[in-house]
Design a protein around this motif. Structure first.
Motif, PDB file in Angstrom:
ATOM      1  N   LYS A   1      22.298 100.414  46.640  1.00 50.01           N
ATOM      2  CA  LYS A   1      23.710 100.322  47.181  1.00 50.01           C
ATOM      3  C   LYS A   1      24.817 100.652  46.532  1.00 50.01           C
ATOM      4  CE  LYS A   1      22.093  97.074  51.126  1.00 50.01           C
ATOM      5  NZ  LYS A   1      22.303  95.768  51.705  1.00 50.01           N
ATOM      6  N   LEU A   2      24.711 100.029  45.351  1.00 48.03           N
ATOM      7  CA  LEU A   2      25.846 100.393  44.403  1.00 48.03           C
ATOM      8  C   LEU A   2      25.827 101.698  44.059  1.00 48.03           C
ATOM      9  CD1 LEU A   2      28.256  99.179  42.614  1.00 48.03           C
ATOM     10  CD2 LEU A   2      26.554  98.835  40.981  1.00 48.03           C
TER      11      LEU A   2
ATOM     12  N   LEU B   1      28.939 108.513  46.728  1.00 60.35           N
ATOM     13  CA  LEU B   1      29.954 108.933  47.737  1.00 60.35           C
ATOM     14  C   LEU B   1      31.324 109.098  47.288  1.00 60.35           C
ATOM     15  CD1 LEU B   1      28.966 106.364  50.885  1.00 60.35           C
ATOM     16  CD2 LEU B   1      28.561 108.820  50.802  1.00 60.35           C
ATOM     17  N   ASN B   2      31.741 108.094  46.334  1.00 56.80           N
ATOM     18  CA  ASN B   2      32.946 108.448  45.689  1.00 56.80           C
ATOM     19  C   ASN B   2      32.944 109.737  44.720  1.00 56.80           C
ATOM     20  OD1 ASN B   2      34.825 105.823  45.850  1.00 56.80           O
ATOM     21  ND2 ASN B   2      33.078 104.993  45.725  1.00 56.80           N
TER      22      ASN B   2
ATOM     23  N   VAL C   1      22.867 111.157  48.675  1.00 55.29           N
ATOM     24  CA  VAL C   1      24.196 111.617  49.176  1.00 55.29           C
ATOM     25  C   VAL C   1      24.206 113.032  48.989  1.00 55.29           C
ATOM     26  CG1 VAL C   1      26.846 111.247  48.956  1.00 55.29           C
ATOM     27  CG2 VAL C   1      25.360 109.418  48.576  1.00 55.29           C
TER      28      VAL C   1
ATOM     29  N   HIS D   1      24.681 104.034  45.642  1.00 51.31           N
ATOM     30  CA  HIS D   1      24.781 105.280  46.947  1.00 51.31           C
ATOM     31  C   HIS D   1      26.405 105.169  47.359  1.00 51.31           C
ATOM     32  CE1 HIS D   1      25.137 106.156  51.209  1.00 51.31           C
ATOM     33  NE2 HIS D   1      23.968 106.712  50.979  1.00 51.31           N
ATOM     34  N   ALA D   2      26.963 103.884  46.936  1.00 53.26           N
ATOM     35  CA  ALA D   2      28.551 104.087  46.890  1.00 53.26           C
ATOM     36  C   ALA D   2      29.233 104.607  46.124  1.00 53.26           C
ATOM     37  CB  ALA D   2      29.060 102.522  46.828  1.00 53.26           C
ATOM     38  N   ALA D   3      28.609 104.802  44.733  1.00 54.37           N
ATOM     39  CA  ALA D   3      29.075 105.477  43.596  1.00 54.37           C
ATOM     40  C   ALA D   3      29.047 106.887  43.829  1.00 54.37           C
ATOM     41  CB  ALA D   3      28.542 105.146  42.326  1.00 54.37           C
TER      42      ALA D   3
END
Length: 350
Positions: free
Chosen positions: A17-18, A24-25, A138, A20-22
């Motif tokens: 999850k971390l 996306l950024n 992503v 994936h969020a990175a």
């Protein structure tokens, strides 16, 4: 499924999850860089040389963090390392884009496009790195991919053409190429990075405090991570890593390159040298990584990884002695003695 359950590449759902969020950024940064057309300010106070120097320094710092991240992702994954390094890598790319955002429109469209493409490639590359460790990758904006696709496909084509022209003439030449790429150069890089990290850790209290237009306080995110109380042990590790480096160099020159007689036995010997060289390279990475491990486990890991590297080196040196020229035999025998190889390997057969 529990968030701590290992999934893809032994990475837990929580860490995925971390990542994936990175990713996306990073994709948001790609979109911004792709559309950016330069500031409206004059180019009088802008220095391309200063920008290049700052970007190069930042790129070096990011490269070190990404290297540590990839080591941490090797099974068994070091979850604490992954979660600590991911935001630092992300912060580094944010800083990279901040530097890019200082380029004025009057600096020139071609110049701006050149810097844009270089930064976009690095952003796409780190997105691919993150995607390789998550189950739901992503996607990168199709417009960006389309713009880069022609050059990418053309580059791949010409790269394949060059590869066809460089087909090795025999097994010795093939082993030389693979050894250099997958063993020798990687061990050399690890030794150099360890040396730099130890030097930075020793000098951490005397860090240069000068600031420039393109230096950022957030560069402190990339301060050396080897705690000063581990430097003494780090120097001991460095000695063993240097033995690995010198051994790999010696084998590349005296066993592989100088193998003039290529009979069936020696052909198999060269392949086996390569097979035993790879664990040496992997063990060097694992041993260096212990200096960045958690405080409560790092010393125990050091002992385990030291023995693993000595074992891998012992196996390699023992095999090297089998057919190495007599003129180089004393060096390898001395190396065996220094490693106390008798504990780790069988007897030499020549």
């Amino acid at each position: 499924m529990s968030s701590s359950t290992p999934t893809k590449n032994d990475i837990t759902q929580e860490s995925q999850k971390l990542l994936h969020a990175a990713a996306l950024n990073i994709v948001a940064l790609i979109d911004h860089v792709h559309k950016y057309e330069g500031t409206e300010s004059t180019s009088a106070g802008f220095s391309g040389a200063n920008l290049k120097r700052s970007i190069n320094e930042l790129a070096d710092a990011i490269d070190k963090e990404v290297t540590r991240f990839l080591i941490a992702c090797k099974p068994p994954a070091l979850e604490v390392e992954i979660r600590a390094l991911t935001p630092k890598i992300l912060a580094g790319f944010f800083q990279l884009v901040q530097h890019f955002d200082r380029i004025p429109k009057l600096a020139g469209k071609t110049y701006l496009d050149a810097v844009r493409k270089a930064i976009c490639r690095s952003l796409v590359a780190i997105t691919m790195v993150f995607n390789s460790f998550i189950e739901e990758p992503v996607e990168v904006d199709k417009a960006v991919v389309a713009e880069m696709s022609y050059m990418a496909s053309s580059g791949i084509f010409w790269e394949h053409c060059r590869a066809l022209a460089q087909i090795p003439t025999d097994n010795r030449m093939a082993v030389v190429a693979v050894w250099t790429e997958s063993v020798g150069s990687l061990v050399k890089d690890a030794a150099e990075e360890l040396s730099e990290s130890l030097q930075e850790a020793e000098a951490v209290d005397s860090k240069d405090s000068k600031d420039s237009e393109y230096s950022d306080d957030s560069m402190d995110d990339f301060d050396p991570e080897i705690p000063t109380h581990r430097v003494a042990e780090g120097r001991k590790i460095q000695k063993l890593v240097n033995v690995a480096k010198h051994t790999c160099d010696k084998i590349a020159l005296r066993c592989i390159r100088d193998c003039a007689q290529l009979d069936d036995e020696r052909t198999m010997w060269l392949d086996r040298l390569l097979d035993l060289g790879r664990p040496v390279q992997s063990s060097v990475d694992d041993l260096v990584a212990t200096l960045f491990a958690d405080e409560d486990v790092w010393m125990a890991q050091v002992g385990v990884e030291k023995e693993a590297l000595k074992h891998a080196l012992g196996e390699l040196v023992t095999l090297a002695i089998t057919f190495v020229d007599d003129s180089h035999l004393p060096w390898f025998e001395l190396c065996r003695k220094q490693l106390d190889v008798a504990k780790h390997t069988s007897n030499v057969v020549r």
